[in-house]
Motif scaffolding. Structure first.
Motif, PDB file in Angstrom:
ATOM      1  N   ALA A  13       0.842  -1.200   0.000  1.00  0.00           N
ATOM      2  CA  ALA A  13       0.000   0.000   0.000  1.00  0.00           C
ATOM      3  C   ALA A  13       0.873   1.245   0.000  1.00  0.00           C
ATOM      4  N   LYS A  14       1.937   1.207   0.767  1.00  0.00           N
ATOM      5  CA  LYS A  14       2.869   2.340   0.808  1.00  0.00           C
ATOM      6  C   LYS A  14       3.521   2.549  -0.549  1.00  0.00           C
ATOM      7  N   LEU A  16       2.334   2.012  -3.405  1.00  0.00           N
ATOM      8  CA  LEU A  16       1.380   2.530  -4.385  1.00  0.00           C
ATOM      9  C   LEU A  16       0.961   3.968  -4.103  1.00  0.00           C
ATOM     10  N   ALA A  17       1.452   4.538  -3.000  1.00  0.00           N
ATOM     11  CA  ALA A  17       0.965   5.854  -2.578  1.00  0.00           C
ATOM     12  C   ALA A  17       1.467   6.995  -3.448  1.00  0.00           C
ATOM     13  N   THR A  22      -0.024   6.041  -9.399  1.00  0.00           N
ATOM     14  CA  THR A  22      -1.469   5.961  -9.605  1.00  0.00           C
ATOM     15  C   THR A  22      -1.833   6.360 -11.025  1.00  0.00           C
ATOM     16  N   TRP A  91      -5.659  -1.363   5.109  1.00  0.00           N
ATOM     17  CA  TRP A  91      -5.837   0.089   5.226  1.00  0.00           C
ATOM     18  C   TRP A  91      -5.755   0.513   6.693  1.00  0.00           C
ATOM     19  N   THR A  94      -2.192   0.750   7.729  1.00  0.00           N
ATOM     20  CA  THR A  94      -1.346   1.634   6.934  1.00  0.00           C
ATOM     21  C   THR A  94      -1.103   2.943   7.683  1.00  0.00           C
ATOM     22  N   VAL A  98       0.809   7.682   4.766  1.00  0.00           N
ATOM     23  CA  VAL A  98       0.631   6.920   3.532  1.00  0.00           C
ATOM     24  C   VAL A  98      -0.828   6.960   3.095  1.00  0.00           C
ATOM     25  N   LYS A  99      -1.747   6.873   4.054  1.00  0.00           N
ATOM     26  CA  LYS A  99      -3.165   6.989   3.725  1.00  0.00           C
ATOM     27  C   LYS A  99      -3.437   8.325   3.034  1.00  0.00           C
ATOM     28  N   THR A 102      -2.078   8.313  -0.468  1.00  0.00           N
ATOM     29  CA  THR A 102      -2.866   7.446  -1.338  1.00  0.00           C
ATOM     30  C   THR A 102      -4.179   8.101  -1.731  1.00  0.00           C
ATOM     31  N   ALA A 106      -5.396   9.382  -5.458  1.00  0.00           N
ATOM     32  CA  ALA A 106      -6.624   8.856  -6.060  1.00  0.00           C
ATOM     33  C   ALA A 106      -7.596   9.978  -6.400  1.00  0.00           C
TER      34      ALA A 106
END
Length: 210
Positions: A13-14, A16-17, A22, A91, A94, A98-99, A102, A106
């Motif tokens: 997840a990190k 992809l942040a 993206t 999530w 995370t 990072v949230k 992300t 997005a």
């Protein structure tokens, strides 16, 4: 049909942040392109795009589909293997920073797609849909809302799969690209004035599902 890849590792997840990752994933969702083409399209340097393409490939989100000799060099073409979908448990684990990255990436991508679609008449069809539904729920209700959205994703995929089968048999009659955006967020921090219109609903926009 591209499938979603559930992300169960917070480190993924990190990874992809980054907002450019993206955008690269979105650009390669249903097509192939080389890093040089992506760099020109995304207005980024070739070196940076190439680095992120390599990382996304190593993580399993992109795959190399062909090599084309060009002027003494070889150009590599990639496509997206699957769209990332971060599971609820991942999530929750995370880190906040990072949230934030992300979500920001997005929203930036969604905003650009929605604006482009609106300008091109993408919301003109009768079945198009936009809705905003402020609700007050308890903890159990919040979890129920989350489950409803989770359950909707596979139904969307089934609709697309059925559409693709019909398109093959009817020579692509009525084929159209569409995007469905789902969100659920805590709105307690939203300024009071932003909710002045209460339960607003505009019935015209999800366009034929993609």
């Amino acid at each position: 049909m591209k499938r979603y890849q559930d992300i169960t590792d917070p480190s993924l997840a990190k990874a992809l942040a980054h907002p450019l990752r993206t955008r690269i994933l979105a650009a390669l969702e249903d097509r192939t392109a080389s890093p040089s083409e992506l760099a020109a399209e995304l207005d980024a340097s070739l070196g940076i795009v190439s680095y992120h393409v390599r990382r996304l490939t190593a993580l399993g989100f992109l795959k190399l589909v062909k090599r084309v000799p060009r002027r003494g060099a070889v150009e590599h073409y990639y496509t997206a293997v699957a769209g990332p979908r971060i599971t609820s448990s991942t999530w929750a684990a995370t880190p906040g920073i990072v949230k934030h990255a992300t979500v920001s990436a997005a929203l930036e991508e969604i905003g650009s797609q929605v604006s482009a679609a609106a300008g091109a008449g993408g919301f003109d069809q009768a079945e198009a849909h936009i809705s905003r539904s402020p609700v007050t729920v308890d903890r159990e209700g919040w979890k129920a809302l989350a489950r409803e959205l989770d359950n909707l994703l596979p139904r969307i995929q089934k609709i697309e799969a059925a559409s693709r089968r019909r398109l093959v048999s009817t020579d692509h009659d009525g084929e159209q690209e569409a995007t469905v955006v789902l969100m659920l967020f805590n709105s307690q921090a939203v300024p009071a004035g932003a909710e002045a219109n209460g339960r607003q609903r505009i019935r015209r926009a999800p366009a034929p599902l993609r």
